[in-house]
Design a protein around this motif. Structure first.
Motif, PDB file in Angstrom:
ATOM      1  N   GLY A  55       0.800  -1.217   0.000  1.00 48.47           N
ATOM      2  CA  GLY A  55       0.000   0.000   0.000  1.00 48.47           C
ATOM      3  C   GLY A  55       0.831   1.263   0.000  1.00 48.47           C
ATOM      4  N   ASP A  56       2.123   1.134  -0.350  1.00 50.31           N
ATOM      5  CA  ASP A  56       3.037   2.284  -0.380  1.00 50.31           C
ATOM      6  C   ASP A  56       3.081   3.034   0.943  1.00 50.31           C
ATOM      7  OD1 ASP A  56       4.417   2.107  -2.694  1.00 50.31           O
ATOM      8  OD2 ASP A  56       3.275   3.609  -3.796  1.00 50.31           O
ATOM      9  N   LYS A  57       3.039   2.279   2.032  1.00 51.82           N
ATOM     10  CA  LYS A  57       3.132   2.883   3.357  1.00 51.82           C
ATOM     11  C   LYS A  57       4.594   2.905   3.801  1.00 51.82           C
ATOM     12  CE  LYS A  57       1.738   2.243   8.195  1.00 51.82           C
ATOM     13  NZ  LYS A  57       1.499   3.679   8.391  1.00 51.82           N
ATOM     14  N   PRO A  58       5.169   4.091   4.082  1.00 52.55           N
ATOM     15  CA  PRO A  58       6.558   4.151   4.544  1.00 52.55           C
ATOM     16  C   PRO A  58       6.676   3.619   5.974  1.00 52.55           C
ATOM     17  CG  PRO A  58       5.582   6.341   4.598  1.00 52.55           C
ATOM     18  CD  PRO A  58       4.558   5.432   3.961  1.00 52.55           C
ATOM     19  N   VAL A  59       7.626   2.723   6.197  1.00 50.22           N
ATOM     20  CA  VAL A  59       7.745   2.094   7.517  1.00 50.22           C
ATOM     21  C   VAL A  59       9.170   2.127   8.069  1.00 50.22           C
ATOM     22  CG1 VAL A  59       5.734   0.584   7.399  1.00 50.22           C
ATOM     23  CG2 VAL A  59       7.860  -0.152   6.340  1.00 50.22           C
ATOM     24  N   GLU A  60      10.101   2.686   7.305  1.00 47.96           N
ATOM     25  CA  GLU A  60      11.465   2.812   7.818  1.00 47.96           C
ATOM     26  C   GLU A  60      12.190   3.930   7.080  1.00 47.96           C
ATOM     27  OE1 GLU A  60      15.416  -0.009   8.139  1.00 47.96           O
ATOM     28  OE2 GLU A  60      14.688   0.710   6.197  1.00 47.96           O
TER      29      GLU A  60
END
Length: 253
Positions: A230-235
């Motif tokens: 979902g193109d969620k930035p996590v790092e």
């Protein structure tokens, strides 16, 4: 376990995608939705092309094209005679695919030294890139990577605290593989792509001391933002690389 419902072609077109989006891209989005919902976890097989075609009400060729694209992006992995599996950073051939620092000669496995791991409030600059609110809980990790006993990379890593509850220095020290394998196995956070900004910088006094170089030594600065489904930035990761005996390798398709 979350399940993506069967979708007929017309319904697939109504999944928020523009009407001109190719059908295989819409099916690709539905497969990613199943991955995001945890229906198929890292390392597990997904249903066959025939099963997915029946489920989504499309042709097997449409499903195959969607899977081909996901495989090209290393989201899925095809195994001859076994099926298609969700890619995992625990798999030898892709576990270091985001680490591009290579020695000038031969190959090597870099050693790791953890310097710090602490929970704190996200400053605005970090929160903005991770799509968090300023002041949200965040974990900051600092480490060195060593080559033949010499430090070659200083990494600063920022992670959303809400996704990594329970992550401690002790847990990072105990884990022997890449951090991404730990994030995936214990926190269900799977890094599937990253974008990087690369520039040349000069080592400041603190960095020079940690990397055992003279102040002002040229270093390669690599800022990486990694994303999950979902193109969620996590790092967010900022690395300073000493390239005196190493180079940064990238493959362009």
């Amino acid at each position: 376990m979350a399940v993506v419902p069967p979708v007929a072609p017309d319904a697939a077109r109504a999944e928020g995608a523009p009407s001109f989006s190719p059908l295989y891209r819409q099916i690709k989005g539905l497969i990613i939705g199943g991955l995001q919902a945890g229906e198929w976890k890292a390392g597990e097989s997904i249903p066959s092309e025939l099963e997915l075609a029946a489920r989504f009400g499309v042709s097997q060729g449409t499903v195959r094209k969607a899977i081909d694209e996901l495989a090209a992006e290393s989201v899925l992995v095809r195994r001859q005679g076994k099926g298609t599996f969700v890619a995992t950073h625990a798999e030898q051939k892709i576990q270091y695919r985001f680490l591009r620092l290579m020695p000038d000669e031969g190959s090597e496995s870099l050693g790791r030294q953890l310097l710090d791991c602490r929970r704190q409030r996200a400053p605005a600059s970090i929160a903005r890139q991770l799509q968090m609110r300023s002041g949200d809980a965040m974990i900051e990790v600092r480490r060195l990577l060593h080559s033949k006993g010499q430090p070659v990379v200083l990494d600063d890593i920022w992670l959303p605290g809400s996704l990594f509850k329970g992550l401690t220095a002790e847990r990072l020290e105990q884990h022997r593989g890449p951090f991404y394998g730990l994030f995936e196995a214990e926190f269900g956070v799977h890094m599937i792509r990253a974008q990087e900004k690369i520039r040349a910088v000069a080592a400041d006094a603190e960095t020079a001391d940690l990397l055992k170089v003279a102040p002002g030594t040229p270093l390669l600065s690599v800022e990486r933002l990694s994303f999950t489904y979902g193109d969620k930035p996590v790092e967010l990761r900022r690395g300073l690389y000493n390239t005196a005996s190493h180079f940064y390798r990238n493959e362009l398709n």
